[in-house]
Design a protein around this motif. Structure first.
Motif, PDB file in Angstrom:
ATOM      1  N   LYS A  47      41.002  61.309  82.438  1.00 41.35           N
ATOM      2  CA  LYS A  47      40.930  59.965  83.022  1.00 41.35           C
ATOM      3  C   LYS A  47      41.870  60.509  84.011  1.00 41.35           C
ATOM      4  CE  LYS A  47      41.471  57.389  78.537  1.00 41.35           C
ATOM      5  NZ  LYS A  47      42.746  56.712  77.985  1.00 41.35           N
ATOM      6  N   GLY A  48      42.239  61.329  84.631  1.00 34.91           N
ATOM      7  CA  GLY A  48      43.404  61.281  85.342  1.00 34.91           C
ATOM      8  C   GLY A  48      42.541  61.428  86.963  1.00 34.91           C
ATOM      9  N   ALA A  49      41.378  61.557  87.362  1.00 37.85           N
ATOM     10  CA  ALA A  49      40.326  62.140  88.806  1.00 37.85           C
ATOM     11  C   ALA A  49      39.951  60.386  89.154  1.00 37.85           C
ATOM     12  CB  ALA A  49      40.056  63.150  88.275  1.00 37.85           C
ATOM     13  N   VAL A  50      40.249  59.624  88.129  1.00 38.99           N
ATOM     14  CA  VAL A  50      39.504  58.382  88.224  1.00 38.99           C
ATOM     15  C   VAL A  50      39.416  58.204  89.975  1.00 38.99           C
ATOM     16  CG1 VAL A  50      39.254  56.275  88.069  1.00 38.99           C
ATOM     17  CG2 VAL A  50      39.603  57.938  86.319  1.00 38.99           C
ATOM     18  N   MET A  51      41.096  57.801  89.984  1.00 35.04           N
ATOM     19  CA  MET A  51      41.505  57.488  91.597  1.00 35.04           C
ATOM     20  C   MET A  51      40.750  58.804  92.796  1.00 35.04           C
ATOM     21  SD  MET A  51      43.502  54.790  90.638  1.00 35.04           S
ATOM     22  CE  MET A  51      44.773  54.033  89.537  1.00 35.04           C
ATOM     23  N   VAL A  52      41.016  59.849  92.717  1.00 39.00           N
ATOM     24  CA  VAL A  52      40.813  61.022  93.630  1.00 39.00           C
ATOM     25  C   VAL A  52      39.662  61.098  93.425  1.00 39.00           C
ATOM     26  CG1 VAL A  52      40.882  63.363  93.925  1.00 39.00           C
ATOM     27  CG2 VAL A  52      43.288  62.644  92.703  1.00 39.00           C
ATOM     28  N   MET A  53      39.114  60.717  93.016  1.00 45.20           N
ATOM     29  CA  MET A  53      36.964  61.138  92.506  1.00 45.20           C
ATOM     30  C   MET A  53      36.986  59.362  93.364  1.00 45.20           C
ATOM     31  SD  MET A  53      34.481  61.821  90.928  1.00 45.20           S
ATOM     32  CE  MET A  53      32.998  62.177  90.151  1.00 45.20           C
ATOM     33  N   ALA A  54      36.988  58.154  92.930  1.00 45.01           N
ATOM     34  CA  ALA A  54      36.914  57.263  93.592  1.00 45.01           C
ATOM     35  C   ALA A  54      36.795  56.749  95.156  1.00 45.01           C
ATOM     36  CB  ALA A  54      37.562  55.819  92.733  1.00 45.01           C
ATOM     37  N   ASP A  55      38.566  57.597  96.075  1.00 47.74           N
ATOM     38  CA  ASP A  55      38.546  57.706  96.796  1.00 47.74           C
ATOM     39  C   ASP A  55      37.345  58.380  97.608  1.00 47.74           C
ATOM     40  OD1 ASP A  55      39.618  55.442  96.775  1.00 47.74           O
ATOM     41  OD2 ASP A  55      41.696  56.604  96.185  1.00 47.74           O
ATOM     42  N   LEU A  56      37.655  59.897  97.014  1.00 49.52           N
ATOM     43  CA  LEU A  56      36.556  60.626  97.453  1.00 49.52           C
ATOM     44  C   LEU A  56      35.582  60.433  98.488  1.00 49.52           C
ATOM     45  CD1 LEU A  56      36.679  63.873  99.041  1.00 49.52           C
ATOM     46  CD2 LEU A  56      36.402  64.296  96.381  1.00 49.52           C
ATOM     47  N   ALA A  57      34.347  59.590  96.941  1.00 45.99           N
ATOM     48  CA  ALA A  57      33.636  59.112  97.150  1.00 45.99           C
ATOM     49  C   ALA A  57      33.743  58.467  97.946  1.00 45.99           C
ATOM     50  CB  ALA A  57      32.820  59.144  95.692  1.00 45.99           C
ATOM     51  N   VAL A 102      35.904  67.564  90.697  1.00 44.34           N
ATOM     52  CA  VAL A 102      37.415  66.639  91.436  1.00 44.34           C
ATOM     53  C   VAL A 102      38.166  66.442  90.046  1.00 44.34           C
ATOM     54  CG1 VAL A 102      37.589  64.522  93.071  1.00 44.34           C
ATOM     55  CG2 VAL A 102      35.502  65.348  92.604  1.00 44.34           C
ATOM     56  N   GLU A 103      39.068  67.073  90.273  1.00 45.01           N
ATOM     57  CA  GLU A 103      40.617  66.528  89.133  1.00 45.01           C
ATOM     58  C   GLU A 103      41.683  66.330  90.288  1.00 45.01           C
ATOM     59  OE1 GLU A 103      41.664  66.744  86.806  1.00 45.01           O
ATOM     60  OE2 GLU A 103      41.502  69.397  85.689  1.00 45.01           O
ATOM     61  N   ASP A 104      42.864  65.945  89.298  1.00 43.24           N
ATOM     62  CA  ASP A 104      44.035  65.081  90.182  1.00 43.24           C
ATOM     63  C   ASP A 104      44.579  66.116  90.007  1.00 43.24           C
ATOM     64  OD1 ASP A 104      44.352  65.671  86.523  1.00 43.24           O
ATOM     65  OD2 ASP A 104      44.771  64.041  86.904  1.00 43.24           O
ATOM     66  N   ILE A 105      45.217  66.925  89.136  1.00 43.09           N
ATOM     67  CA  ILE A 105      46.275  68.218  89.269  1.00 43.09           C
ATOM     68  C   ILE A 105      45.764  69.423  88.345  1.00 43.09           C
ATOM     69  CG2 ILE A 105      47.622  67.210  87.316  1.00 43.09           C
ATOM     70  CD1 ILE A 105      49.762  67.498  88.771  1.00 43.09           C
ATOM     71  N   ILE A 106      46.420  70.792  89.408  1.00 44.83           N
ATOM     72  CA  ILE A 106      46.459  71.866  88.432  1.00 44.83           C
ATOM     73  C   ILE A 106      47.559  72.622  88.147  1.00 44.83           C
ATOM     74  CG2 ILE A 106      45.169  74.081  88.121  1.00 44.83           C
ATOM     75  CD1 ILE A 106      43.167  73.501  90.370  1.00 44.83           C
ATOM     76  N   ASP A 107      47.920  72.697  86.905  1.00 43.05           N
ATOM     77  CA  ASP A 107      48.960  73.208  86.909  1.00 43.05           C
ATOM     78  C   ASP A 107      48.328  74.792  85.086  1.00 43.05           C
ATOM     79  OD1 ASP A 107      49.183  72.674  83.694  1.00 43.05           O
ATOM     80  OD2 ASP A 107      49.972  70.307  84.561  1.00 43.05           O
ATOM     81  N   SER A 108      48.827  74.538  84.990  1.00 43.28           N
ATOM     82  CA  SER A 108      48.294  75.882  84.047  1.00 43.28           C
ATOM     83  C   SER A 108      47.539  76.716  84.802  1.00 43.28           C
ATOM     84  CB  SER A 108      48.303  75.946  82.809  1.00 43.28           C
ATOM     85  OG  SER A 108      47.812  75.259  81.863  1.00 43.28           O
ATOM     86  N   GLY A 109      46.499  76.068  85.037  1.00 44.05           N
ATOM     87  CA  GLY A 109      45.013  76.257  85.648  1.00 44.05           C
ATOM     88  C   GLY A 109      44.458  76.841  84.014  1.00 44.05           C
ATOM     89  N   LEU A 110      45.073  76.722  83.245  1.00 40.91           N
ATOM     90  CA  LEU A 110      43.988  76.579  82.001  1.00 40.91           C
ATOM     91  C   LEU A 110      42.592  76.604  81.699  1.00 40.91           C
ATOM     92  CD1 LEU A 110      46.763  77.798  79.248  1.00 40.91           C
ATOM     93  CD2 LEU A 110      45.354  79.492  80.337  1.00 40.91           C
ATOM     94  N   THR A 111      43.194  74.851  81.662  1.00 41.85           N
ATOM     95  CA  THR A 111      42.032  73.924  81.821  1.00 41.85           C
ATOM     96  C   THR A 111      40.956  73.873  82.190  1.00 41.85           C
ATOM     97  OG1 THR A 111      43.262  72.449  80.249  1.00 41.85           O
ATOM     98  CG2 THR A 111      41.486  70.918  81.108  1.00 41.85           C
ATOM     99  N   LEU A 112      41.360  74.451  83.208  1.00 40.16           N
ATOM    100  CA  LEU A 112      40.233  74.269  85.158  1.00 40.16           C
ATOM    101  C   LEU A 112      39.846  75.801  84.449  1.00 40.16           C
ATOM    102  CD1 LEU A 112      39.118  72.629  87.022  1.00 40.16           C
ATOM    103  CD2 LEU A 112      40.684  73.327  88.735  1.00 40.16           C
ATOM    104  N   SER A 113      39.818  76.353  84.502  1.00 37.67           N
ATOM    105  CA  SER A 113      39.316  77.692  84.338  1.00 37.67           C
ATOM    106  C   SER A 113      38.624  77.233  82.743  1.00 37.67           C
ATOM    107  CB  SER A 113      40.054  78.936  83.860  1.00 37.67           C
ATOM    108  OG  SER A 113      39.863  80.171  83.545  1.00 37.67           O
ATOM    109  N   TRP A 114      38.615  77.009  81.999  1.00 43.27           N
ATOM    110  CA  TRP A 114      37.509  76.653  80.990  1.00 43.27           C
ATOM    111  C   TRP A 114      36.700  76.214  81.505  1.00 43.27           C
ATOM    112  CZ3 TRP A 114      35.794  72.802  78.793  1.00 43.27           C
ATOM    113  CH2 TRP A 114      34.655  73.433  77.740  1.00 43.27           C
ATOM    114  N   LEU A 115      36.954  74.916  82.184  1.00 39.22           N
ATOM    115  CA  LEU A 115      36.116  73.795  82.465  1.00 39.22           C
ATOM    116  C   LEU A 115      34.386  74.776  83.539  1.00 39.22           C
ATOM    117  CD1 LEU A 115      34.402  71.231  82.833  1.00 39.22           C
ATOM    118  CD2 LEU A 115      36.540  70.474  84.275  1.00 39.22           C
TER     119      LEU A 115
END
Length: 183
Positions: A47-57, A102-115
């Motif tokens: 849910k975190g990227a909703v604002m980023v995605m909307a504004d970027l789009a 489009v992602e809100d935040i990267i901390d460990s990178g584990l989720t995004l690497s998997w995705l």
């Protein structure tokens, strides 16, 4: 929601709404240059990227398609568990597509690497990443991010889509959550 609405829950404001919008405009110009004449699919991470995605789009001056995926490695905690679960999958076929996660935040990178690996395995022509925030000190894996907004300290942040236990997503700025809130 403004600062005065949650001031007692914050240690500080890291990034203001105006700074966020300026950075998103800057990222949009780079994306437009790189994808001129291309058909681009934006994949927002709920849910975190909703604002980023909307504004970027809205900021992009090129034709795009949008889809959403929900993955989780947090639950209600403040640190990634490293175990990724798909909560909502994409509706789009990725075969031969140019995909921008489009992602809100990267901390460990584990989720995004998997995705990224997951989307590449679905036959996408390319998969790149646009992240508003990155915590370099929290990285457990290196993730190549083509479009990066701000590097921030390894603190728990909320606002502009980022939450703690589903609260604070509608705070307009990005702030450091005070430890007494989640202790």
């Amino acid at each position: 929601m403004d600062y005065q609405d949650i001031a007692a829950d914050l240690e500080s404001v890291l990034i203001t709404e105006d700074e966020i919008h300026a950075k998103i405009a800057e990222l949009a110009r780079r994306i437009e240059t790189d994808y001129a004449g291309e058909k681009l699919l934006l994949v927002g991470v709920l849910k975190g990227a909703v604002m980023v995605m909307a504004d970027l789009a809205r900021e992009l001056h090129l034709p795009i398609e949008m889809d959403w995926m929900a993955v989780s490695s947090y639950g209600s905690g403040t640190q990634s568990s490293g175990v990724v679960r798909i909560l909502k999958d994409l509706d789009s076929d990725l075969h031969g597509r140019k995909v921008l996660i489009v992602e809100d935040i990267i901390d460990s990178g584990l989720t995004l690497s998997w995705l990224r690996g997951n989307l590449e395995s679905r036959g996408a022509e390319s998969v790149e990443i646009c992240a508003l925030l990155r915590k370099p000190d929290a990285a457990k894996v290196i993730v190549d991010v083509k479009y990066e907004g701000f590097q921030i300290p390894n603190a728990f942040v909320v606002g502009y889509g980022l939450d703690y236990a589903e609260k604070y997503r509608n705070f307009r700025d990005i702030g450091v959550l005070a430890p007494h809130v989640y202790a």
